[in-house]
Structures are given as structure tokens and as C-alpha cells.
Design a protein around this motif. Sequence first.
Motif, PDB file in Angstrom:
ATOM      1  N   ILE A  20      -2.116  11.096   2.344  1.00 41.34           N
ATOM      2  CA  ILE A  20      -2.405  11.617   3.677  1.00 41.34           C
ATOM      3  C   ILE A  20      -3.576  12.581   3.568  1.00 41.34           C
ATOM      4  N   ASP A  21      -4.618  12.315   4.333  1.00 40.04           N
ATOM      5  CA  ASP A  21      -5.815  13.160   4.362  1.00 40.04           C
ATOM      6  C   ASP A  21      -5.834  13.867   5.710  1.00 40.04           C
ATOM      7  N   TYR A  22      -5.342  15.110   5.714  1.00 40.27           N
ATOM      8  CA  TYR A  22      -5.229  15.865   6.964  1.00 40.27           C
ATOM      9  C   TYR A  22      -6.590  16.272   7.515  1.00 40.27           C
ATOM     10  N   GLU A  23      -7.532  16.488   6.635  1.00 35.12           N
ATOM     11  CA  GLU A  23      -8.868  16.898   7.066  1.00 35.12           C
ATOM     12  C   GLU A  23      -9.516  15.829   7.940  1.00 35.12           C
ATOM     13  N   ASN A  24      -9.311  14.571   7.572  1.00 37.59           N
ATOM     14  CA  ASN A  24      -9.915  13.459   8.305  1.00 37.59           C
ATOM     15  C   ASN A  24      -8.920  12.698   9.179  1.00 37.59           C
ATOM     16  N   ASN A  25      -7.699  13.242   9.289  1.00 37.10           N
ATOM     17  CA  ASN A  25      -6.643  12.573  10.068  1.00 37.10           C
ATOM     18  C   ASN A  25      -6.505  11.108   9.680  1.00 37.10           C
ATOM     19  N   SER A  26      -6.398  10.866   8.376  1.00 39.28           N
ATOM     20  CA  SER A  26      -6.295   9.485   7.917  1.00 39.28           C
ATOM     21  C   SER A  26      -5.183   9.350   6.874  1.00 39.28           C
ATOM     22  N   ILE A  27      -4.783   8.126   6.689  1.00 34.09           N
ATOM     23  CA  ILE A  27      -3.670   7.824   5.801  1.00 34.09           C
ATOM     24  C   ILE A  27      -3.971   6.536   5.038  1.00 34.09           C
ATOM     25  N   ALA A  28      -3.604   6.514   3.753  1.00 37.06           N
ATOM     26  CA  ALA A  28      -3.745   5.310   2.928  1.00 37.06           C
ATOM     27  C   ALA A  28      -2.347   4.866   2.530  1.00 37.06           C
ATOM     28  N   PHE A  29      -2.028   3.632   2.843  1.00 35.29           N
ATOM     29  CA  PHE A  29      -0.701   3.088   2.569  1.00 35.29           C
ATOM     30  C   PHE A  29      -0.696   2.373   1.213  1.00 35.29           C
ATOM     31  N   PHE A  31       1.007  -0.133   0.384  1.00 37.75           N
ATOM     32  CA  PHE A  31       1.295  -1.552   0.547  1.00 37.75           C
ATOM     33  C   PHE A  31       0.129  -2.314   1.154  1.00 37.75           C
ATOM     34  N   THR A  32      -1.015  -1.656   1.321  1.00 33.43           N
ATOM     35  CA  THR A  32      -2.195  -2.308   1.863  1.00 33.43           C
ATOM     36  C   THR A  32      -2.907  -3.045   0.744  1.00 33.43           C
ATOM     37  N   THR A  33      -3.238  -4.276   0.981  1.00 29.47           N
ATOM     38  CA  THR A  33      -3.878  -5.080  -0.057  1.00 29.47           C
ATOM     39  C   THR A  33      -5.396  -4.994  -0.017  1.00 29.47           C
ATOM     40  N   LEU A  34      -5.948  -4.492   1.070  1.00 31.85           N
ATOM     41  CA  LEU A  34      -7.396  -4.348   1.166  1.00 31.85           C
ATOM     42  C   LEU A  34      -7.850  -3.169   0.318  1.00 31.85           C
ATOM     43  N   SER A  35      -9.069  -3.213  -0.152  1.00 31.97           N
ATOM     44  CA  SER A  35      -9.589  -2.056  -0.867  1.00 31.97           C
ATOM     45  C   SER A  35     -11.072  -1.915  -0.601  1.00 31.97           C
ATOM     46  N   ILE A  36     -11.510  -0.664  -0.525  1.00 35.06           N
ATOM     47  CA  ILE A  36     -12.918  -0.371  -0.305  1.00 35.06           C
ATOM     48  C   ILE A  36     -13.654  -0.453  -1.639  1.00 35.06           C
ATOM     49  N   SER A  37     -13.029   0.068  -2.658  1.00 37.01           N
ATOM     50  CA  SER A  37     -13.560  -0.032  -4.018  1.00 37.01           C
ATOM     51  C   SER A  37     -12.370  -0.011  -4.954  1.00 37.01           C
ATOM     52  N   ASN A  38     -12.623  -0.087  -6.232  1.00 34.56           N
ATOM     53  CA  ASN A  38     -11.526  -0.068  -7.198  1.00 34.56           C
ATOM     54  C   ASN A  38     -10.848   1.290  -7.285  1.00 34.56           C
ATOM     55  N   THR A  39     -11.534   2.343  -6.897  1.00 32.15           N
ATOM     56  CA  THR A  39     -10.973   3.677  -7.046  1.00 32.15           C
ATOM     57  C   THR A  39     -10.609   4.330  -5.724  1.00 32.15           C
ATOM     58  N   THR A  40     -11.112   3.829  -4.622  1.00 31.02           N
ATOM     59  CA  THR A  40     -10.849   4.450  -3.331  1.00 31.02           C
ATOM     60  C   THR A  40      -9.961   3.555  -2.485  1.00 31.02           C
ATOM     61  N   PRO A  41      -8.740   4.028  -2.143  1.00 32.02           N
ATOM     62  CA  PRO A  41      -7.892   3.211  -1.286  1.00 32.02           C
ATOM     63  C   PRO A  41      -8.405   3.222   0.150  1.00 32.02           C
ATOM     64  N   PRO A  42      -8.079   2.209   0.922  1.00 33.24           N
ATOM     65  CA  PRO A  42      -8.500   2.212   2.314  1.00 33.24           C
ATOM     66  C   PRO A  42      -7.710   3.242   3.113  1.00 33.24           C
ATOM     67  N   PHE A  43      -8.389   4.007   3.916  1.00 30.70           N
ATOM     68  CA  PHE A  43      -7.738   5.000   4.755  1.00 30.70           C
ATOM     69  C   PHE A  43      -7.798   4.539   6.203  1.00 30.70           C
ATOM     70  N   TYR A  44      -6.729   4.797   6.924  1.00 26.32           N
ATOM     71  CA  TYR A  44      -6.640   4.446   8.329  1.00 26.32           C
ATOM     72  C   TYR A  44      -6.340   5.702   9.125  1.00 26.32           C
ATOM     73  N   SER A  45      -6.755   5.721  10.357  1.00 31.36           N
ATOM     74  CA  SER A  45      -6.479   6.842  11.254  1.00 31.36           C
ATOM     75  C   SER A  45      -4.977   7.002  11.416  1.00 31.36           C
ATOM     76  N   PHE A  46      -4.521   8.231  11.658  1.00 33.48           N
ATOM     77  CA  PHE A  46      -3.103   8.468  11.906  1.00 33.48           C
ATOM     78  C   PHE A  46      -2.592   7.559  13.019  1.00 33.48           C
ATOM     79  N   SER A  47      -3.457   7.248  13.986  1.00 36.48           N
ATOM     80  CA  SER A  47      -3.035   6.403  15.103  1.00 36.48           C
ATOM     81  C   SER A  47      -2.709   4.984  14.640  1.00 36.48           C
ATOM     82  N   TYR A  48      -3.170   4.604  13.447  1.00 33.58           N
ATOM     83  CA  TYR A  48      -2.886   3.275  12.908  1.00 33.58           C
ATOM     84  C   TYR A  48      -1.421   3.142  12.511  1.00 33.58           C
TER      85      TYR A  48
END
Length: 91
Positions: A20-29, A31-48
Motif C-alpha cells: 500500500i502506497d499511501y503517498e500516491n493512494n495506490s495499491i499493489a496486489f 495476485f496480479t499477474t501483470l508487471s511493469i518491470s521485474n522489480t516494480t509491481p503494478p500499482f492501482y488506485s485505491f478506487s481499483y
Amino acid sequence: MENKKYLDKVLEHLVRGTQIDYENNSIAFPFTTLSISNTTPPFYSFSYFRLFPSETFNSHCRNTFGLTEEEIDYVWEQYKKIIKEKINNGE
């Protein structure tokens, strides 16, 4: 539910893997299979964060932990409750 102890371990695993990234109001799950890079998980808005589990969550629980639909529903309800509390409390 006879496997409640196991389901609670699955739940703990999913919660620990959620970022949970409170600064950017985002969350990385976890169980998500998508990835932005090998080291950075995909983050989604809290509204997601939805009221109903995604097929990705269902598949992850079925394929990784061998859960039934009833068990997945239990884990989702508990997971959703814990993550919403964390978001609301800024934990």
C-alpha cells in the motif's frame, strides 16, 4: 469451514504481499499477474479495490493454494476487510 486454519494462513500471505502506497493512494496486489518491470509491481488506485474479487484473485487462490469457490469467497471477504481497514487507518 474445516480448513479455517489453512485459509487464515493463505489470508496472512496475501495481506503480507499487498503493498500500500499511501503517498500516491495506490495499491499493489500479490495476485496480479501483470508487471511493469521485474522489480516494480503494478500499482492501482485505491478506487481499483473492488467489492467483488477479480478472476485474477480467484485463479490465483485456486491455482496457488488449491482453494474451492467457498474458500475463495471466505478469503476474499476477510482480505477485503483487512485491506480496507489498513487503508482507512493509514497502516
